[in-house]
Motif scaffolding. Structure first.
Motif, PDB file in Angstrom:
ATOM      1  N   LYS A  82       0.844  -1.194   0.000  1.00 57.25           N
ATOM      2  CA  LYS A  82       0.000   0.000   0.000  1.00 57.25           C
ATOM      3  C   LYS A  82       0.880   1.244   0.000  1.00 57.25           C
ATOM      4  CE  LYS A  82      -3.648  -2.451   2.460  1.00 57.25           C
ATOM      5  NZ  LYS A  82      -4.413  -2.577   3.718  1.00 57.25           N
ATOM      6  N   PHE A  83       0.335   2.345  -0.523  1.00 58.70           N
ATOM      7  CA  PHE A  83       1.121   3.562  -0.693  1.00 58.70           C
ATOM      8  C   PHE A  83       0.465   4.714   0.047  1.00 58.70           C
ATOM      9  CE2 PHE A  83       2.046   0.765  -4.194  1.00 58.70           C
ATOM     10  CZ  PHE A  83       3.440   0.797  -4.228  1.00 58.70           C
ATOM     11  N   LEU A  84       1.183   5.231   1.051  1.00 57.96           N
ATOM     12  CA  LEU A  84       0.707   6.349   1.858  1.00 57.96           C
ATOM     13  C   LEU A  84       1.266   7.624   1.234  1.00 57.96           C
ATOM     14  CD1 LEU A  84      -0.807   7.436   4.272  1.00 57.96           C
ATOM     15  CD2 LEU A  84       1.147   6.826   5.716  1.00 57.96           C
ATOM     16  N   VAL A  85       0.402   8.334   0.508  1.00 61.26           N
ATOM     17  CA  VAL A  85       0.804   9.445  -0.358  1.00 61.26           C
ATOM     18  C   VAL A  85       0.281  10.755   0.214  1.00 61.26           C
ATOM     19  CG1 VAL A  85       0.609  10.383  -2.701  1.00 61.26           C
ATOM     20  CG2 VAL A  85       0.789   7.914  -2.355  1.00 61.26           C
ATOM     21  N   ALA A  86       1.058  11.814   0.082  1.00 59.68           N
ATOM     22  CA  ALA A  86       0.706  13.103   0.674  1.00 59.68           C
ATOM     23  C   ALA A  86      -0.470  13.759  -0.045  1.00 59.68           C
ATOM     24  CB  ALA A  86       1.903  14.045   0.630  1.00 59.68           C
ATOM     25  N   LEU A  87      -1.459  14.163   0.741  1.00 61.50           N
ATOM     26  CA  LEU A  87      -2.583  14.971   0.272  1.00 61.50           C
ATOM     27  C   LEU A  87      -2.424  16.334   0.938  1.00 61.50           C
ATOM     28  CD1 LEU A  87      -5.292  15.001  -1.310  1.00 61.50           C
ATOM     29  CD2 LEU A  87      -6.404  14.307   0.829  1.00 61.50           C
ATOM     30  N   ARG A  88      -2.115  17.383   0.157  1.00 68.07           N
ATOM     31  CA  ARG A  88      -1.706  18.661   0.724  1.00 68.07           C
ATOM     32  C   ARG A  88      -2.733  19.759   0.431  1.00 68.07           C
ATOM     33  NH1 ARG A  88       4.491  20.169   0.429  1.00 68.07           N
ATOM     34  NH2 ARG A  88       3.731  21.300   2.250  1.00 68.07           N
ATOM     35  N   PRO A  89      -3.643  20.032   1.355  1.00 72.12           N
ATOM     36  CA  PRO A  89      -4.567  21.153   1.173  1.00 72.12           C
ATOM     37  C   PRO A  89      -3.777  22.443   0.959  1.00 72.12           C
ATOM     38  CG  PRO A  89      -5.240  19.799   3.029  1.00 72.12           C
ATOM     39  CD  PRO A  89      -3.892  19.302   2.618  1.00 72.12           C
ATOM     40  N   GLY A  90      -4.269  23.271   0.058  1.00 69.97           N
ATOM     41  CA  GLY A  90      -3.603  24.528  -0.217  1.00 69.97           C
ATOM     42  C   GLY A  90      -2.663  24.466  -1.394  1.00 69.97           C
TER      43      GLY A  90
END
Length: 390
Positions: A82-90
């Motif tokens: 599984k891949f924990l990928v950055a979700l970056r608001p803004g």
């Protein structure tokens, strides 16, 4: 402190790390360093997929290869990982992020996890066009996740908020993970914990002494309770595991032997003056910029944090010692570990071969989501309910 319970009888969910900003044998020097190249990322990913790690964290920031593109490439050469990928608001719009999310979740057949990254270095954030104050970023993140969740869950969204306005926003393809891929999040400030309590599935902390972690988890539980929710908990740590205690501590000393006093002083000033991350300040406070106070709890060593942004602590010792420390964290609520070590390829093998047998994890891998009670399972809370370099 929360009382221990039978959670220690369940195998931990154990992740590893893809070093998209480079890797090496030593910190603070280019000697025996490895460039951030996709061929090397692929070596690490294939190895940890075969060794039984549940997934990998991909860090984010100006010094890292893009986590979304890298994860997409690695998803095509792995089977279970599984891949924990950055979700970056803004940094991006919630609508565009929703479409990216569904596309990568479908491409990977449901192996996508999202690491919501709101904090960071204000200097670096300015380079991304983000000039909001600390707590404003978390309010923006709240609006972002509201829109994102509803879109990924299949709604057509109209929204008029302080930071975002959308009309008729939608995604025409359903994700594999329902109602949306799980959201992970780390934030030590009050604003961060409130957002975690309201919006995410997994609350992450960097490695700290047991008492400090227990206090942080209790605060996050209270934040979730205010929203009628419950959280799962994970921890980000480095590992230096060897067959003997002497070998382990010698490896820890070797890792930082090329770091100069000037490098430590520069890093300390950066942590204190440039960054508004509460979590980063907590990490720096563990060592105070000093080489002579790096053992901050049994087997917990803060040497990595002398110069490294993000998690700066490592568990150092024999497989039995480290397993005992992890069970202590597990007893207060931690069910997921996101590990790393230098270099990441070799240390993945050491962790899997030496530590996994002590933790009851085998090479076939463990899926904790199938072992934990239903009230903690991903997606159990519905669509609107429910980590800077890592």
């Amino acid at each position: 402190m929360s009382q221990p319970d039978d959670r220690t009888e369940r195998p931990l969910n154990f992740f590893w790390f893809i070093p998209t900003h480079g890797d090496g044998t030593y910190l603070g020097t280019d000697h025996l360093s490895r460039r951030p190249e996709f061929r090397y990322f692929k070596q690490v990913a294939i190895a940890v997929d075969q060794l039984g790690f549940e997934g990998v964290l991909l860090p984010t920031g100006q010094s890292c290869e893009d986590s979304w593109i890298t994860a997409t490439g690695l998803a095509t050469v792995t089977e279970r990982l599984k891949f924990l990928v950055a979700l970056r608001p803004g940094v991006t719009s919630p609508a565009f992020a929703a479409r990216q999310t569904v596309a990568l979740d479908r491409l990977s057949n449901g192996r996508l996890l999202l690491n919501v990254v709101v904090g960071g270095n204000p200097t670096e954030l300015a380079g991304d066009g983000i000039f909001l104050e600390h707590d404003q970023r978390y309010r923006q993140g709240d609006e972002f996740l509201d829109i994102w969740k509803r879109m990924v869950s299949g709604e057509t969204v109209d929204f008029d908020g302080e930071y975002y306005t959308v009309k008729g926003a939608r995604v025409d393809f359903p994700p594999v993970g329902k109602p949306h891929p799980p959201l992970y999040f780390g934030g030590s400030s009050e604003a961060g914990q409130d957002l975690a309590g309201k919006a995410v599935d997994m609350y992450l902390t960097w490695g700290e002494p047991l008492e400090q972690v227990a206090e942080k988890l209790d605060a996050a539980r209270k934040a979730a309770a205010r929203h009628g929710r419950r959280l799962r908990f994970g921890m980000r740590l480095h590992f230096i595991v060897r067959e003997t205690e002497e070998e382990a501590w010698a490896a820890a000393d070797r890792l930082i032997e090329n770091i100069s006093d000037e490098q430590i002083e520069r890093a300390w000033k950066r942590f204190q003056n440039e960054m508004d991350s509460v979590g980063q300040k907590r990490q720096a406070a563990l060592h105070g910029g000093r080489r002579d106070k790096l053992v901050v709890a049994p087997n917990l060593w803060a040497g990595v944090g002398l110069v490294r942004v993000g998690v700066g602590t490592a568990l150092v010792g024999t497989p039995q010692q480290i397993a005992e420390r992890l069970r202590e964290y597990q007893a207060i609520g931690i069910d997921t570990i996101i590990g790393s070590g230098y270099p990441h390829l070799e240390e993945a093998y050491r962790v899997a071969e030496l530590l996994f047998p002590e933790l009851g994890i085998n090479a076939e891998g463990q899926d904790l989501h199938d072992q934990i009670p239903n009230e903690f399972s991903v997606g159990a809370y519905g669509g609107s309910k429910l980590a800077a370099q890592g």
